[in-house]
Design a protein around this motif. Structure first.
Motif: not given
Length: 114
Positions: A66-74
């Motif tokens: 989830k953190d990786a997806l959030s960072l990818q979106n940012k």
């Protein structure tokens, strides 16, 4: 020892050798069964341990994912923003270049007229 030998020994039960041979065969079979039980229990214990480790891994993976997806979106949002800024800067450079050319021509015209 195979089954035929065992049957032959059973027919000759009167001899000590055949009795010892049968006893040895049964002892080996008992030991084999015990080893199978131990190996089966070890396998079952390992399967339980693997399931436990898999659950732990999943519990650690989910938040990281989830953190990786959030960072990818940012990052994707920031890249889009930078691309827009870059496009704007390129248009502004082109506009200023055209303005500069116009001013140079205007200055040359003034020099010719003077």
């Amino acid at each position: 020892m195979n089954v035929k030998q065992l049957e032959l020994n059973l027919k000759n039960l009167n001899t000590d050798k055949s009795l010892r041979s049968i006893e040895n065969f049964l002892n080996r079979e008992t030991k084999t069964e015990q080893r199978v039980k131990i190996l089966t229990q070890d396998r079952d214990d390992l399967l339980v341990r693997i399931a436990h480790l898999q659950n732990q891994l999943n519990a650690q993976y989910d938040p990281m994912h989830k953190d990786a997806l959030s960072l990818q979106n940012k990052l994707e949002e920031r890249i889009n923003q930078l691309e827009k800024e870059c496009d704007y800067q390129q248009r502004e450079i082109y506009r200023l270049s055209q303005e500069n050319k116009r001013l140079i021509h205007q200055l040359e015209d003034l020099k010719k007229n003077n």
